[in-house]
Design a protein around this motif. Structure first.
Motif, PDB file in Angstrom:
ATOM      1  N   GLY A 335      34.914   1.629  23.531  1.00 54.17           N
ATOM      2  CA  GLY A 335      34.851   1.406  24.972  1.00 54.17           C
ATOM      3  C   GLY A 335      35.030  -0.038  25.391  1.00 54.17           C
ATOM      4  O   GLY A 335      35.635  -0.342  26.425  1.00 54.17           O
ATOM      5  N   LYS A 336      34.534  -0.976  24.579  1.00 57.57           N
ATOM      6  CA  LYS A 336      34.551  -2.391  24.965  1.00 57.57           C
ATOM      7  C   LYS A 336      35.966  -2.931  25.168  1.00 57.57           C
ATOM      8  O   LYS A 336      36.158  -3.915  25.906  1.00 57.57           O
ATOM      9  CB  LYS A 336      33.838  -3.221  23.912  1.00 57.57           C
ATOM     10  CG  LYS A 336      34.533  -3.254  22.557  1.00 57.57           C
ATOM     11  CD  LYS A 336      33.771  -4.109  21.558  1.00 57.57           C
ATOM     12  CE  LYS A 336      34.479  -4.160  20.205  1.00 57.57           C
ATOM     13  NZ  LYS A 336      33.734  -5.000  19.232  1.00 57.57           N
ATOM     14  N   TYR A 337      36.949  -2.310  24.532  1.00 55.95           N
ATOM     15  CA  TYR A 337      38.311  -2.844  24.619  1.00 55.95           C
ATOM     16  C   TYR A 337      38.929  -2.652  26.001  1.00 55.95           C
ATOM     17  O   TYR A 337      39.950  -3.269  26.317  1.00 55.95           O
ATOM     18  CB  TYR A 337      39.188  -2.211  23.545  1.00 55.95           C
ATOM     19  CG  TYR A 337      38.707  -2.527  22.142  1.00 55.95           C
ATOM     20  CD1 TYR A 337      38.726  -3.830  21.665  1.00 55.95           C
ATOM     21  CD2 TYR A 337      38.198  -1.523  21.325  1.00 55.95           C
ATOM     22  CE1 TYR A 337      38.262  -4.133  20.388  1.00 55.95           C
ATOM     23  CE2 TYR A 337      37.729  -1.813  20.048  1.00 55.95           C
ATOM     24  CZ  TYR A 337      37.760  -3.118  19.582  1.00 55.95           C
ATOM     25  OH  TYR A 337      37.296  -3.414  18.318  1.00 55.95           O
ATOM     26  N   MET A 338      38.297  -1.820  26.822  1.00 56.11           N
ATOM     27  CA  MET A 338      38.779  -1.655  28.193  1.00 56.11           C
ATOM     28  C   MET A 338      38.369  -2.823  29.088  1.00 56.11           C
ATOM     29  O   MET A 338      38.778  -2.893  30.240  1.00 56.11           O
ATOM     30  CB  MET A 338      38.260  -0.338  28.772  1.00 56.11           C
ATOM     31  CG  MET A 338      38.807   0.901  28.074  1.00 56.11           C
ATOM     32  SD  MET A 338      38.146   2.437  28.755  1.00 56.11           S
ATOM     33  CE  MET A 338      38.895   2.416  30.398  1.00 56.11           C
ATOM     34  N   THR A 339      37.580  -3.750  28.554  1.00 57.19           N
ATOM     35  CA  THR A 339      37.140  -4.919  29.329  1.00 57.19           C
ATOM     36  C   THR A 339      38.327  -5.721  29.845  1.00 57.19           C
ATOM     37  O   THR A 339      38.251  -6.339  30.913  1.00 57.19           O
ATOM     38  CB  THR A 339      36.242  -5.825  28.468  1.00 57.19           C
ATOM     39  OG1 THR A 339      35.201  -5.040  27.888  1.00 57.19           O
ATOM     40  CG2 THR A 339      35.617  -6.936  29.310  1.00 57.19           C
ATOM     41  N   GLU A 349      33.004 -13.393  25.703  1.00 55.58           N
ATOM     42  CA  GLU A 349      31.584 -13.388  26.050  1.00 55.58           C
ATOM     43  C   GLU A 349      31.227 -12.138  26.856  1.00 55.58           C
ATOM     44  O   GLU A 349      30.233 -11.460  26.589  1.00 55.58           O
ATOM     45  CB  GLU A 349      31.226 -14.648  26.845  1.00 55.58           C
ATOM     46  CG  GLU A 349      29.749 -14.749  27.181  1.00 55.58           C
ATOM     47  CD  GLU A 349      29.414 -16.019  27.952  1.00 55.58           C
ATOM     48  OE1 GLU A 349      28.213 -16.259  28.184  1.00 55.58           O
ATOM     49  OE2 GLU A 349      30.353 -16.761  28.320  1.00 55.58           O
ATOM     50  N   ILE A 350      32.054 -11.829  27.844  1.00 58.63           N
ATOM     51  CA  ILE A 350      31.783 -10.666  28.694  1.00 58.63           C
ATOM     52  C   ILE A 350      31.963  -9.367  27.908  1.00 58.63           C
ATOM     53  O   ILE A 350      31.200  -8.406  28.087  1.00 58.63           O
ATOM     54  CB  ILE A 350      32.693 -10.698  29.936  1.00 58.63           C
ATOM     55  CG1 ILE A 350      32.246 -11.833  30.865  1.00 58.63           C
ATOM     56  CG2 ILE A 350      32.667  -9.364  30.676  1.00 58.63           C
ATOM     57  CD1 ILE A 350      33.079 -12.002  32.095  1.00 58.63           C
ATOM     58  N   MET A 351      32.931  -9.331  26.989  1.00 62.64           N
ATOM     59  CA  MET A 351      33.122  -8.136  26.175  1.00 62.64           C
ATOM     60  C   MET A 351      31.883  -7.830  25.342  1.00 62.64           C
ATOM     61  O   MET A 351      31.558  -6.664  25.094  1.00 62.64           O
ATOM     62  CB  MET A 351      34.345  -8.300  25.266  1.00 62.64           C
ATOM     63  CG  MET A 351      34.689  -7.022  24.489  1.00 62.64           C
ATOM     64  SD  MET A 351      36.142  -7.196  23.414  1.00 62.64           S
ATOM     65  CE  MET A 351      37.448  -7.279  24.637  1.00 62.64           C
ATOM     66  N   TYR A 357      26.106  -2.515  26.454  1.00 61.44           N
ATOM     67  CA  TYR A 357      25.801  -1.475  27.441  1.00 61.44           C
ATOM     68  C   TYR A 357      26.395  -0.133  27.019  1.00 61.44           C
ATOM     69  O   TYR A 357      25.713   0.903  27.064  1.00 61.44           O
ATOM     70  CB  TYR A 357      26.347  -1.883  28.810  1.00 61.44           C
ATOM     71  CG  TYR A 357      26.105  -0.832  29.875  1.00 61.44           C
ATOM     72  CD1 TYR A 357      24.907  -0.808  30.583  1.00 61.44           C
ATOM     73  CD2 TYR A 357      27.066   0.139  30.169  1.00 61.44           C
ATOM     74  CE1 TYR A 357      24.671   0.163  31.551  1.00 61.44           C
ATOM     75  CE2 TYR A 357      26.836   1.112  31.114  1.00 61.44           C
ATOM     76  CZ  TYR A 357      25.641   1.116  31.819  1.00 61.44           C
ATOM     77  OH  TYR A 357      25.406   2.085  32.756  1.00 61.44           O
ATOM     78  N   LEU A 358      27.659  -0.128  26.613  1.00 59.45           N
ATOM     79  CA  LEU A 358      28.328   1.135  26.292  1.00 59.45           C
ATOM     80  C   LEU A 358      27.733   1.792  25.051  1.00 59.45           C
ATOM     81  O   LEU A 358      27.708   3.024  24.955  1.00 59.45           O
ATOM     82  CB  LEU A 358      29.828   0.904  26.113  1.00 59.45           C
ATOM     83  CG  LEU A 358      30.583   0.499  27.379  1.00 59.45           C
ATOM     84  CD1 LEU A 358      32.066   0.302  27.075  1.00 59.45           C
ATOM     85  CD2 LEU A 358      30.412   1.530  28.490  1.00 59.45           C
ATOM     86  N   LYS A 359      27.247   1.016  24.097  1.00 57.70           N
ATOM     87  CA  LYS A 359      26.568   1.597  22.953  1.00 57.70           C
ATOM     88  C   LYS A 359      25.252   2.252  23.370  1.00 57.70           C
ATOM     89  O   LYS A 359      24.895   3.334  22.878  1.00 57.70           O
ATOM     90  CB  LYS A 359      26.313   0.527  21.885  1.00 57.70           C
ATOM     91  CG  LYS A 359      27.537   0.232  21.003  1.00 57.70           C
ATOM     92  CD  LYS A 359      27.199  -0.786  19.943  1.00 57.70           C
ATOM     93  CE  LYS A 359      28.268  -0.829  18.844  1.00 57.70           C
ATOM     94  NZ  LYS A 359      29.596  -1.151  19.326  1.00 57.70           N
ATOM     95  N   CYS A 360      24.531   1.622  24.297  1.00 56.62           N
ATOM     96  CA  CYS A 360      23.250   2.178  24.761  1.00 56.62           C
ATOM     97  C   CYS A 360      23.444   3.509  25.481  1.00 56.62           C
ATOM     98  O   CYS A 360      22.694   4.465  25.252  1.00 56.62           O
ATOM     99  CB  CYS A 360      22.552   1.181  25.684  1.00 56.62           C
ATOM    100  SG  CYS A 360      21.891  -0.283  24.842  1.00 56.62           S
ATOM    101  N   VAL A 361      24.439   3.590  26.355  1.00 59.47           N
ATOM    102  CA  VAL A 361      24.624   4.827  27.120  1.00 59.47           C
ATOM    103  C   VAL A 361      25.423   5.868  26.346  1.00 59.47           C
ATOM    104  O   VAL A 361      25.247   7.074  26.552  1.00 59.47           O
ATOM    105  CB  VAL A 361      25.299   4.553  28.484  1.00 59.47           C
ATOM    106  CG1 VAL A 361      24.436   3.634  29.336  1.00 59.47           C
ATOM    107  CG2 VAL A 361      26.702   3.991  28.316  1.00 59.47           C
TER     108      VAL A 361
END
Length: 447
Positions: A335-339, A349-351, A357-361
């Motif tokens: 999911g993070k690659y959509m940053t 840094e923002i990624m 967050y995406l791992k938690c949800v």
């Protein structure tokens, strides 16, 4: 096109009705996603964080109205399922009048109080002005938002989930064009994105109105339909306002989370905002499934077919769990690659914030299936107040998690606030469902 959901295979009906809503919800997300992407790319991270921080307020305001209109049209679906077309049309009249009154009142209250609300949320000074400009335009366009949500809910109540999709696709394209024009050509910053959203939503509402007038004769109102029915209005408010407050309670919880997040600064807020947008792409399926269950249960309650409702819950639950496992894995690992869609500076840094967050949800989507499916289904059966207790559980869970995280300045703790809320609400809703089914069994309506 209308669809009777009281006959035929429940699983097939649920899939066929859910898919257009899901696709429509995705396109509706394009409104805010286009705002976020274009603002983040062409204005900067402070503006991105400003739009993101307003997302919770938009959810509070528009979510309240979505819940209200959906609740009003539960009665419409029940009368349609029972075959009482005159009562169905009268419910459309009272829903329209009540929605208009509430939307005007909410517009005034929200615009008067907005400065104080942004201060209460500890909005950082480097994004305050843009956040205020953005949310004030959204508040000024509440009537346009209500027009689409009410008319699309009415169409879904009579079994048509495709036409609202078509109009949303057109409006989403218009929103993107207007975003580019207002922000890039006219340099209107965050406010331009808000204007684009309101205009596009208004256009989709007008398209629904034209379609109903030309193509849906069962919704054509005659003079007798406009006679005010106080008992019907009370019945609609009994379901509509609890559903609206349910959305509001959830939104208040997210505002508590946003307030805790703002204390960590604009970079963390920008990462959180981008992550939420990514999450919302996949979670629209749960919302669509919930909308389907509300209409499915309402029509079948009207027809007295409680066994079909139980079969519908069973089918919807397994569909949702399968989807939750697949999309949860996708969010966890990739999911993070959509940053890159949202951010043009401080990407690495923002990624990192997005990935947390995406791992938690991502590991918590299964409880979210139950929250959307059972809450909406129970509301569609005519129980307005019971699901509110699940909303209160969500608020408590989010508030405690966010409060502890804020005290320890923990970004991970803030990201865990939603999963905690989903788990608490899901447990309560499952208990409610089995209690309701037991009551129907005692009445001899279930084997």
């Amino acid at each position: 096109m209308k669809r009777d959901m009281t006959t035929g295979n429940p699983a097939k009906i649920i899939v066929n009705f859910t898919m257009p809503i899901f696709i429509g919800n995705i396109f509706q997300q394009f409104y805010s996603m286009a705002d976020t992407i274009i603002v983040g790319k062409f204005v900067g991270n402070a503006a991105l964080a400003a739009v993101g921080s307003c997302g919770t307020l938009v959810f509070l305001i528009i979510g309240f109205l979505q819940g209200l209109t959906a609740g009003f049209t539960v009665i419409t679906a029940q009368h349609f399922g029972a075959g009482n077309m005159r009562a169905m049309r009268q419910s459309v009249v009272t829903a329209s009048v009540l929605s208009a009154v509430v939307s005007v009142i909410l517009t005034i209250i929200s615009m008067v109080m907005m400065q104080d609300v942004l201060r209460w949320m500890n909005t950082p000074s480097d994004m305050y002005d843009q956040a205020y400009e953005y949310i004030m335009v959204i508040c000024g366009g509440i009537v346009a938002q209500v027009l689409y949500n009410l008319l699309s809910s009415i169409l879904r109540a009579v079994g048509d989930s495709k036409r609202p999709l078509y109009f949303l696709i057109l409006a989403a394209g218009l929103n993107i064009v207007l975003d580019l024009v207002f922000i890039i050509v006219f340099h209107m910053s965050a406010g331009g994105a808000a204007y684009a959203t309101v205009i596009a939503q208004g256009v989709s509402g007008l398209l629904c109105l034209v379609y109903i007038k030309k193509k849906v004769p069962i919704l054509h109102l005659c003079r007798d339909d406009w006679r005010w029915n106080t008992d019907l209005a009370k019945w609609q408010m009994k379901i509509g306002f609890p559903m609206a407050f349910q959305y509001s309670i959830t939104a208040i919880g997210t505002i508590v989370v946003q307030t805790a997040l703002n204390s960590l600064g604009s970079v963390a807020a920008a990462g959180f905002a981008a992550a939420v947008k990514i999450e919302q792409i996949v979670t629209q399926a749960y919302i669509a499934l919930g909308t389907t269950m509300a209409n499915y249960c309402a029509q079948n309650v009207g027809a007295g077919k409680i066994l079909r409702i139980r079969k519908g819950f069973w089918s919807g639950t397994w569909m949702g769990i399968g989807y939750a496992i697949a999309t949860g894995a996708l969010m966890f690992f990739a999911g993070k690659y959509m940053t890159v869609l949202f951010v043009s500076e401080n990407l690495n840094e923002i990624m990192g914030y997005v990935d947390i967050y995406l791992k938690c949800v991502g590991v918590s989507f299964v409880p979210l299936v139950y929250v959307n499916l059972y809450r909406n289904g129970i509301q569609g059966m005519g129980y307005g107040l019971l699901p509110m207790t699940a909303g209160i559980a969500e608020l408590i869970g989010r508030s405690i998690a966010a409060g502890v995280a804020s005290h320890w300045q923990s970004y991970i703790g803030i990201c865990l606030a939603s999963p905690v809320a989903w788990i608490l609400a899901a447990i309560l809703l499952i208990v409610m469902y089995f209690w309701i089914m037991k009551q129907y069994k005692l009445k001899g309506m279930l084997p």
